[in-house]
Design a protein around this motif. Sequence first.
Motif, PDB file in Angstrom:
ATOM      1  N   GLU A  26       5.283 -11.369  -2.087  1.00 59.59           N
ATOM      2  CA  GLU A  26       4.160 -11.734  -2.957  1.00 59.59           C
ATOM      3  C   GLU A  26       3.338 -10.507  -3.372  1.00 59.59           C
ATOM      4  O   GLU A  26       2.659 -10.536  -4.396  1.00 59.59           O
ATOM      5  CB  GLU A  26       3.226 -12.728  -2.243  1.00 59.59           C
ATOM      6  N   VAL A  27       3.379  -9.457  -2.572  1.00 60.38           N
ATOM      7  CA  VAL A  27       2.601  -8.248  -2.851  1.00 60.38           C
ATOM      8  C   VAL A  27       3.430  -7.326  -3.745  1.00 60.38           C
ATOM      9  O   VAL A  27       4.459  -6.799  -3.328  1.00 60.38           O
ATOM     10  CB  VAL A  27       2.207  -7.519  -1.547  1.00 60.38           C
ATOM     11  N   LEU A  28       2.971  -7.155  -4.980  1.00 61.45           N
ATOM     12  CA  LEU A  28       3.669  -6.276  -5.921  1.00 61.45           C
ATOM     13  C   LEU A  28       3.217  -4.831  -5.792  1.00 61.45           C
ATOM     14  O   LEU A  28       3.991  -3.916  -6.014  1.00 61.45           O
ATOM     15  CB  LEU A  28       3.440  -6.735  -7.364  1.00 61.45           C
ATOM     16  N   GLU A  29       1.950  -4.644  -5.455  1.00 54.55           N
ATOM     17  CA  GLU A  29       1.396  -3.296  -5.336  1.00 54.55           C
ATOM     18  C   GLU A  29       0.443  -3.255  -4.152  1.00 54.55           C
ATOM     19  O   GLU A  29      -0.251  -4.234  -3.877  1.00 54.55           O
ATOM     20  CB  GLU A  29       0.647  -2.895  -6.615  1.00 54.55           C
ATOM     21  N   CYS A  30       0.410  -2.116  -3.484  1.00 56.31           N
ATOM     22  CA  CYS A  30      -0.507  -1.914  -2.367  1.00 56.31           C
ATOM     23  C   CYS A  30      -0.984  -0.467  -2.401  1.00 56.31           C
ATOM     24  O   CYS A  30      -0.164   0.453  -2.452  1.00 56.31           O
ATOM     25  CB  CYS A  30       0.196  -2.210  -1.045  1.00 56.31           C
ATOM     26  N   TYR A  31      -2.281  -0.296  -2.382  1.00 56.87           N
ATOM     27  CA  TYR A  31      -2.880   1.041  -2.437  1.00 56.87           C
ATOM     28  C   TYR A  31      -3.848   1.228  -1.278  1.00 56.87           C
ATOM     29  O   TYR A  31      -4.658   0.345  -0.995  1.00 56.87           O
ATOM     30  CB  TYR A  31      -3.645   1.236  -3.752  1.00 56.87           C
ATOM     31  N   ASN A  32      -3.793   2.372  -0.635  1.00 54.83           N
ATOM     32  CA  ASN A  32      -4.794   2.781   0.336  1.00 54.83           C
ATOM     33  C   ASN A  32      -5.936   3.371  -0.489  1.00 54.83           C
ATOM     34  O   ASN A  32      -5.713   4.279  -1.290  1.00 54.83           O
ATOM     35  CB  ASN A  32      -4.184   3.812   1.284  1.00 54.83           C
ATOM     36  N   ILE A  33      -7.146   2.834  -0.333  1.00 59.77           N
ATOM     37  CA  ILE A  33      -8.253   3.211  -1.211  1.00 59.77           C
ATOM     38  C   ILE A  33      -9.459   3.716  -0.415  1.00 59.77           C
ATOM     39  O   ILE A  33      -9.539   3.532   0.795  1.00 59.77           O
ATOM     40  CB  ILE A  33      -8.690   2.023  -2.102  1.00 59.77           C
ATOM     41  N   SER A  34     -10.391   4.328  -1.127  1.00 61.57           N
ATOM     42  CA  SER A  34     -11.659   4.730  -0.513  1.00 61.57           C
ATOM     43  C   SER A  34     -12.697   3.665  -0.832  1.00 61.57           C
ATOM     44  O   SER A  34     -12.485   2.798  -1.673  1.00 61.57           O
ATOM     45  CB  SER A  34     -12.101   6.087  -1.071  1.00 61.57           C
ATOM     46  N   GLY A  35     -13.819   3.723  -0.151  1.00 66.07           N
ATOM     47  CA  GLY A  35     -14.896   2.773  -0.418  1.00 66.07           C
ATOM     48  C   GLY A  35     -15.059   1.771   0.709  1.00 66.07           C
ATOM     49  O   GLY A  35     -14.706   2.039   1.861  1.00 66.07           O
ATOM     50  N   ASP A  36     -15.555   0.592   0.363  1.00 65.80           N
ATOM     51  CA  ASP A  36     -15.857  -0.429   1.362  1.00 65.80           C
ATOM     52  C   ASP A  36     -14.612  -1.035   1.995  1.00 65.80           C
ATOM     53  O   ASP A  36     -14.671  -1.564   3.099  1.00 65.80           O
ATOM     54  CB  ASP A  36     -16.696  -1.550   0.740  1.00 65.80           C
ATOM     55  N   TYR A  37     -13.505  -1.016   1.280  1.00 63.96           N
ATOM     56  CA  TYR A  37     -12.261  -1.598   1.786  1.00 63.96           C
ATOM     57  C   TYR A  37     -11.218  -0.507   1.967  1.00 63.96           C
ATOM     58  O   TYR A  37     -11.342   0.587   1.435  1.00 63.96           O
ATOM     59  CB  TYR A  37     -11.756  -2.696   0.842  1.00 63.96           C
ATOM     60  N   ASP A  38     -10.171  -0.832   2.718  1.00 58.16           N
ATOM     61  CA  ASP A  38      -9.135   0.153   3.026  1.00 58.16           C
ATOM     62  C   ASP A  38      -7.907   0.046   2.125  1.00 58.16           C
ATOM     63  O   ASP A  38      -7.249   1.039   1.845  1.00 58.16           O
ATOM     64  CB  ASP A  38      -8.692  -0.005   4.488  1.00 58.16           C
ATOM     65  N   TYR A  39      -7.598  -1.185   1.706  1.00 63.61           N
ATOM     66  CA  TYR A  39      -6.400  -1.412   0.898  1.00 63.61           C
ATOM     67  C   TYR A  39      -6.707  -2.344  -0.261  1.00 63.61           C
ATOM     68  O   TYR A  39      -7.558  -3.232  -0.169  1.00 63.61           O
ATOM     69  CB  TYR A  39      -5.262  -2.012   1.740  1.00 63.61           C
ATOM     70  N   PHE A  40      -5.968  -2.139  -1.333  1.00 63.09           N
ATOM     71  CA  PHE A  40      -6.069  -2.959  -2.538  1.00 63.09           C
ATOM     72  C   PHE A  40      -4.676  -3.481  -2.841  1.00 63.09           C
ATOM     73  O   PHE A  40      -3.742  -2.696  -3.036  1.00 63.09           O
ATOM     74  CB  PHE A  40      -6.590  -2.090  -3.689  1.00 63.09           C
ATOM     75  N   LEU A  41      -4.519  -4.819  -2.839  1.00 68.77           N
ATOM     76  CA  LEU A  41      -3.214  -5.436  -3.054  1.00 68.77           C
ATOM     77  C   LEU A  41      -3.214  -6.202  -4.368  1.00 68.77           C
ATOM     78  O   LEU A  41      -4.196  -6.863  -4.702  1.00 68.77           O
ATOM     79  CB  LEU A  41      -2.883  -6.436  -1.940  1.00 68.77           C
ATOM     80  N   LYS A  42      -2.096  -6.142  -5.070  1.00 66.88           N
ATOM     81  CA  LYS A  42      -1.873  -7.018  -6.218  1.00 66.88           C
ATOM     82  C   LYS A  42      -0.860  -8.052  -5.761  1.00 66.88           C
ATOM     83  O   LYS A  42       0.266  -7.716  -5.402  1.00 66.88           O
ATOM     84  CB  LYS A  42      -1.342  -6.247  -7.416  1.00 66.88           C
ATOM     85  N   VAL A  43      -1.291  -9.300  -5.756  1.00 65.53           N
ATOM     86  CA  VAL A  43      -0.474 -10.405  -5.254  1.00 65.53           C
ATOM     87  C   VAL A  43      -0.159 -11.344  -6.414  1.00 65.53           C
ATOM     88  O   VAL A  43      -1.054 -11.704  -7.187  1.00 65.53           O
ATOM     89  CB  VAL A  43      -1.234 -11.175  -4.147  1.00 65.53           C
ATOM     90  N   VAL A  44       1.117 -11.748  -6.525  1.00 64.23           N
ATOM     91  CA  VAL A  44       1.531 -12.676  -7.581  1.00 64.23           C
ATOM     92  C   VAL A  44       2.234 -13.858  -6.927  1.00 64.23           C
ATOM     93  O   VAL A  44       3.202 -13.679  -6.184  1.00 64.23           O
ATOM     94  CB  VAL A  44       2.458 -11.992  -8.598  1.00 64.23           C
ATOM     95  N   VAL A  45       1.714 -15.046  -7.212  1.00 66.46           N
ATOM     96  CA  VAL A  45       2.259 -16.292  -6.648  1.00 66.46           C
ATOM     97  C   VAL A  45       2.223 -17.387  -7.715  1.00 66.46           C
ATOM     98  O   VAL A  45       1.761 -17.161  -8.834  1.00 66.46           O
ATOM     99  CB  VAL A  45       1.471 -16.745  -5.395  1.00 66.46           C
ATOM    100  N   LYS A  46       2.667 -18.584  -7.338  1.00 64.89           N
ATOM    101  CA  LYS A  46       2.732 -19.709  -8.281  1.00 64.89           C
ATOM    102  C   LYS A  46       1.347 -20.250  -8.650  1.00 64.89           C
ATOM    103  O   LYS A  46       1.049 -20.480  -9.819  1.00 64.89           O
ATOM    104  CB  LYS A  46       3.588 -20.837  -7.687  1.00 64.89           C
ATOM    105  N   ASN A  47       0.503 -20.466  -7.643  1.00 65.71           N
ATOM    106  CA  ASN A  47      -0.785 -21.114  -7.892  1.00 65.71           C
ATOM    107  C   ASN A  47      -1.730 -20.867  -6.711  1.00 65.71           C
ATOM    108  O   ASN A  47      -1.387 -20.138  -5.786  1.00 65.71           O
ATOM    109  CB  ASN A  47      -0.596 -22.616  -8.133  1.00 65.71           C
ATOM    110  N   MET A  48      -2.894 -21.503  -6.761  1.00 63.99           N
ATOM    111  CA  MET A  48      -3.899 -21.315  -5.712  1.00 63.99           C
ATOM    112  C   MET A  48      -3.371 -21.757  -4.352  1.00 63.99           C
ATOM    113  O   MET A  48      -3.600 -21.088  -3.348  1.00 63.99           O
ATOM    114  CB  MET A  48      -5.175 -22.092  -6.055  1.00 63.99           C
ATOM    115  N   LYS A  49      -2.646 -22.869  -4.306  1.00 60.72           N
ATOM    116  CA  LYS A  49      -2.085 -23.336  -3.044  1.00 60.72           C
ATOM    117  C   LYS A  49      -1.120 -22.301  -2.471  1.00 60.72           C
ATOM    118  O   LYS A  49      -1.155 -22.005  -1.271  1.00 60.72           O
ATOM    119  CB  LYS A  49      -1.374 -24.678  -3.219  1.00 60.72           C
ATOM    120  N   ALA A  50      -0.283 -21.729  -3.306  1.00 60.63           N
ATOM    121  CA  ALA A  50       0.664 -20.710  -2.844  1.00 60.63           C
ATOM    122  C   ALA A  50      -0.080 -19.481  -2.321  1.00 60.63           C
ATOM    123  O   ALA A  50       0.327 -18.876  -1.326  1.00 60.63           O
ATOM    124  CB  ALA A  50       1.633 -20.319  -3.956  1.00 60.63           C
TER     125      ALA A  50
END
Length: 152
Positions: free
Chosen positions: A93-117
């Motif tokens: 489901e994770v197409l992209e994952c980046y280690n980032i600076s700031g308040d969070y450590d990682y940024f993920l781009k997730v692609v799925v069918k819908n909200m339930k998925a």
Amino acid sequence: MEYDQKDREIMWLLQTDSKITTKEISLKLNLSATAVYERIKKMERNKVITNYVAVLDKEKIDKSFVVFCQIKLVQHKQELVRKFEKEVLQFDEVLECYNISGDYDYFLKVVVKNMKAYRDFLNNKLTTIDYIGSAYSTFIINEVKNSSRITV
């Protein structure tokens, strides 16, 4: 490695249509097919061109729900960082994952069918990783621009 204007034009054409033939490129750029072929092979050897892919229409394959998820780890120990990165690679489901600076450590781009998925992904996969401190999700309302082309 230095690349001239013809190389840049070849890169642009291949990013626009990776199925374009060396013959078609040669006609567009007024180069021989052999010269185009050699330039492309050089870019591949030097890892400037790393892959050729087909871009799928997310709507037509029923994967149009796009979420950007920010992850904060509980600690920044090197072993946890490596472990997280290894585990996230296993999630289709994770197409992209980046280690980032700031308040969070990682940024993920997730692609799925819908909200339930996405809820299933979040509850049954992502948050089962016990060293994730928090996850913040942003849902895409409308895709305005999505491009993989880089101007060179």
